[in-house]
Write a protein that holds these residues in place. Structure first.
Motif, PDB file in Angstrom:
ATOM      1  N   LEU A  20       0.817  -1.215   0.000  1.00 24.57           N
ATOM      2  CA  LEU A  20       0.000   0.000   0.000  1.00 24.57           C
ATOM      3  C   LEU A  20       0.853   1.269   0.000  1.00 24.57           C
ATOM      4  N   THR A  21       2.025   1.216   0.606  1.00 21.84           N
ATOM      5  CA  THR A  21       2.939   2.353   0.551  1.00 21.84           C
ATOM      6  C   THR A  21       3.369   2.616  -0.884  1.00 21.84           C
ATOM      7  N   LEU A  22       3.673   1.572  -1.615  1.00 25.86           N
ATOM      8  CA  LEU A  22       4.050   1.726  -3.022  1.00 25.86           C
ATOM      9  C   LEU A  22       2.880   2.241  -3.857  1.00 25.86           C
ATOM     10  N   VAL A  23       1.684   1.792  -3.535  1.00 26.11           N
ATOM     11  CA  VAL A  23       0.493   2.263  -4.245  1.00 26.11           C
ATOM     12  C   VAL A  23       0.283   3.757  -3.995  1.00 26.11           C
ATOM     13  N   GLU A  24       0.470   4.201  -2.764  1.00 25.52           N
ATOM     14  CA  GLU A  24       0.324   5.621  -2.434  1.00 25.52           C
ATOM     15  C   GLU A  24       1.375   6.466  -3.145  1.00 25.52           C
ATOM     16  N   LEU A  25       2.585   5.935  -3.298  1.00 17.83           N
ATOM     17  CA  LEU A  25       3.611   6.655  -4.056  1.00 17.83           C
ATOM     18  C   LEU A  25       3.179   6.840  -5.508  1.00 17.83           C
ATOM     19  N   GLY A  28       0.759   9.669  -5.763  1.00 17.96           N
ATOM     20  CA  GLY A  28       1.432  10.958  -5.739  1.00 17.96           C
ATOM     21  C   GLY A  28       2.039  11.309  -7.087  1.00 17.96           C
ATOM     22  N   LEU A  29       2.573  10.313  -7.775  1.00 17.57           N
ATOM     23  CA  LEU A  29       3.136  10.556  -9.105  1.00 17.57           C
ATOM     24  C   LEU A  29       2.049  10.937 -10.105  1.00 17.57           C
ATOM     25  N   VAL A  30       0.902  10.281 -10.011  1.00 19.75           N
ATOM     26  CA  VAL A  30      -0.229  10.633 -10.886  1.00 19.75           C
ATOM     27  C   VAL A  30      -0.680  12.058 -10.594  1.00 19.75           C
TER      28      VAL A  30
END
Length: 184
Positions: A20-25, A28-30
């Motif tokens: 989920l941390t990677l998904v949240e990153l 942020g990029l989007v």
């Protein structure tokens, strides 16, 4: 079914939280790719945190209700299940009543602060359409996460809520900007 020890909870949650941390990153990029659009139309910038928060809230409310129903043995995961259908319908109705108010509030706030560049109707439509799509996705994500937790034997109270809120955060960004691209 549920194991209520610190070790079991950490074992269940740590991989989920890393993913989920990677998904949240990624979210942020989007969000960063749409910076120009947000700066051009500040009313949409006001909508971003509200849409993200509301999507996560809708999903978390549904996740709580379904997790409780699982613990009580009231949820069968059958499409004709009244508990399932009633909670999904309540989530959708809540979204279509709250998001227009959110859109109008975002437009009003931007009008008071710095002048809105988009008409009221456009901002309300973007908020409402985003909310309706996000509510539908929140229902699907919540059902899948709750069913997966149930089938894997993990406690839905531990796993489903973080999965749903984080996934709805990402989906909120994607849906909002998808609607913006279609409308503008």
């Amino acid at each position: 079914m549920a194991r209520w020890t610190v070790r079991a909870i950490v074992r269940d949650m740590l991989p989920v939280l890393v993913v989920l941390t990677l998904v949240e990153l990624a979210s942020g990029l989007v969000l960063d790719t749409f910076q120009g659009t947000l700066l051009r139309y500040p009313s949409l910038l006001v909508l971003v945190p509200v849409v993200i928060g509301m999507g996560g809230n809708l999903g978390s409310i549904l996740a709580s209700r379904l997790s409780t129903a699982v613990h009580l043995g009231l949820l069968s995961f059958d499409p004709a299940d009244d508990t399932l259908a009633g909670n999904a319908l309540a989530t959708a109705l809540l979204a279509v009543t709250l998001f227009p108010v959110v859109g109008a509030g975002a437009w009003l706030l931007q009008s008071l602060v710095g002048g809105a560049r988009l008409p009221l109707g456009v901002v309300v439509f973007v908020a409402t359409a985003s909310g309706a799509v996000l509510a539908a996705l929140a229902v699907v994500v919540t059902l899948v996460a709750t069913y997966a937790a149930y089938r894997l034997g993990t406690d839905p109270d531990d796993v489903v809520l973080p999965v749903v809120t984080n996934t709805c955060d990402v989906l909120g960004v994607l849906v909002l900007f998808g609607v913006v691209r279609v409308v503008l």
